[in-house]
Design an enzyme around this catalytic site. Structure first.
Site, PDB file in Angstrom:
ATOM      1  N   LEU A 113      22.123 -27.467  41.414  1.00 33.99           N
ATOM      2  CA  LEU A 113      21.153 -28.462  41.858  1.00 33.99           C
ATOM      3  C   LEU A 113      21.108 -28.445  43.378  1.00 33.99           C
ATOM      4  CD1 LEU A 113      21.544 -31.783  39.791  1.00 33.99           C
ATOM      5  CD2 LEU A 113      19.480 -30.414  40.060  1.00 33.99           C
ATOM      6  N   ASP A 114      19.904 -28.513  43.952  1.00 32.81           N
ATOM      7  CA  ASP A 114      19.778 -28.603  45.402  1.00 32.81           C
ATOM      8  C   ASP A 114      20.471 -29.866  45.909  1.00 32.81           C
ATOM      9  OD1 ASP A 114      18.300 -26.290  45.576  1.00 32.81           O
ATOM     10  OD2 ASP A 114      16.357 -27.303  45.518  1.00 32.81           O
ATOM     11  N   PRO A 115      20.935 -29.865  47.166  1.00 35.75           N
ATOM     12  CA  PRO A 115      21.624 -31.049  47.705  1.00 35.75           C
ATOM     13  C   PRO A 115      20.810 -32.333  47.583  1.00 35.75           C
ATOM     14  CG  PRO A 115      21.970 -29.179  49.153  1.00 35.75           C
ATOM     15  CD  PRO A 115      20.985 -28.726  48.101  1.00 35.75           C
TER      16      PRO A 115
ATOM     17  N   ALA B 259      18.692 -33.208  45.337  1.00 35.85           N
ATOM     18  CA  ALA B 259      18.480 -33.629  43.949  1.00 35.85           C
ATOM     19  C   ALA B 259      19.672 -34.394  43.394  1.00 35.85           C
ATOM     20  CB  ALA B 259      18.196 -32.415  43.078  1.00 35.85           C
TER      21      ALA B 259
ATOM     22  N   ARG C  47      10.432 -27.414  43.583  1.00 35.36           N
ATOM     23  CA  ARG C  47       9.905 -27.379  44.953  1.00 35.36           C
ATOM     24  C   ARG C  47       8.689 -26.457  45.045  1.00 35.36           C
ATOM     25  NH1 ARG C  47      13.993 -24.995  48.679  1.00 35.36           N
ATOM     26  NH2 ARG C  47      15.197 -24.291  46.875  1.00 35.36           N
TER      27      ARG C  47
END
Length: 301
Positions: A44-46, A48, A188
């Site tokens: 997971l992206d930071p 999120a 994104r």
């Protein structure tokens, strides 16, 4: 006398907080569980939040075999501004009045990005281009292209459209969306492409993952909750829920434990990983069918 600490092994479903990388969560869990044997499935992206699947101790053997191919998200897309990273973490690279964009146009744009599509991942991502992470190339100002790749967006729905004004005074629209998609899909990039198709640009401002494969948000725990009480899904339960189950008798269990490649029933042909259990319900191994026999993927018994 010092009390001996026993680390339970199993899957841990974490509700990741914003601002943490997936590796940050693994590092935190190593402290909570008091073991180095912690890994994660998926990233997971930071920015999120939401479901992140961790394996502790023996459950790390399961991670590479879990079928986490479908994921669900709730998010917010801002139309009217683009950023370097296609999300709110990056600097703004362009602004354009989005107040005239209609619901009908948004629906048409969403339809174009639904189903089986070709998607170009965000440039600031972990994808390697000629051996170098694309985010490193992007941060060094390098011009490069990432090839489009096939993804499946099985559901892309807009629940609300809100008028807003960006910090620079630009009229923008904030869309509350839900997405169900295949592994490897960049939300994104969906935000970027929706905005581009509508002629105003777009980026993702919030994202929450609500499901990964069979693991849902209602079964997840925050790091603070896990610090108070470490809740794990035992390895046998996790394997039984994630893979087809093959029960063997005591004789075949002994043969399997001794490295013998058992004949597999035809029903398991072509299904991928299969969890093998002994008569007492103990997880013995993960195997897959290969030329009619059980090829071990991971051994637990």
């Amino acid at each position: 006398m010092t009390e001996k600490h026993t680390t339970p092994d199993g899957l841990v479903i974490v509700d990741k907080p914003s601002g943490f990388t997936s590796h940050d969560v693994v590092a935190k869990m190593r402290g909570i569980a008091r073991t180095r044997r912690v890994g994660h499935a998926g990233t997971l992206d930071p920015m999120a939040t939401g479901v992140l699947v961790l394996g502790v101790e023996r459950a790390t053997k399961l991670l590479g075999h879990l079928a986490l191919t479908e994921k669900e998200y709730l998010g917010t897309i801002r139309l009217g501004q683009t950023t370097l990273t296609d999300d709110a973490e990056g600097e703004i690279t362009g602004s354009r009045d989005a107040s005239k964009v209609t619901w009908e146009a948004i629906d048409a744009g969403v339809a174009e990005l639904s189903g089986d599509i070709m998607q170009v991942p965000s440039k600031v991502s972990a994808i390697k281009i000629k051996g170098v992470r694309s985010y490193k190339r992007a941060r060094e100002g390098e011009e490069f292209e990432i090839p489009a790749r096939p993804v499946t967006v099985s559901s892309f729905a807009v629940y609300d459209v809100r008028d807003a004004v960006a910090d620079d005074g630009t009229p923008v629209l904030d869309l509350v969306v839900s997405v169900t998609c295949s592994s490897g899909t960049y939300i994104r990039a969906l935000a970027r492409d929706l905005g581009a198709g509508l002629g105003v640009g777009g980026h993702l401002t919030a994202l929450r993952r609500t499901r990964v494969g069979p693991y849902k948000l209602d079964g997840a725990r925050t790091l603070d909750q896990l610090q108070q009480e470490l809740t794990v899904m035992p390895v046998a339960d996790a394997a039984g829920a994630a893979f087809p189950r093959w029960g063997v008798d005591a004789r075949r269990a002994r043969l399997l434990a001794n490295g013998v490649r058992l004949e597999m029933p035809e029903e398991y042909t072509g299904v991928g990983a299969v969890a093998v259990f002994d008569p007492e319900g103990r997880l013995l191994a993960l195997v897959e069918e290969h030329k009619g026999k059980a090829k071990s993927l991971a051994v637990f018994g």
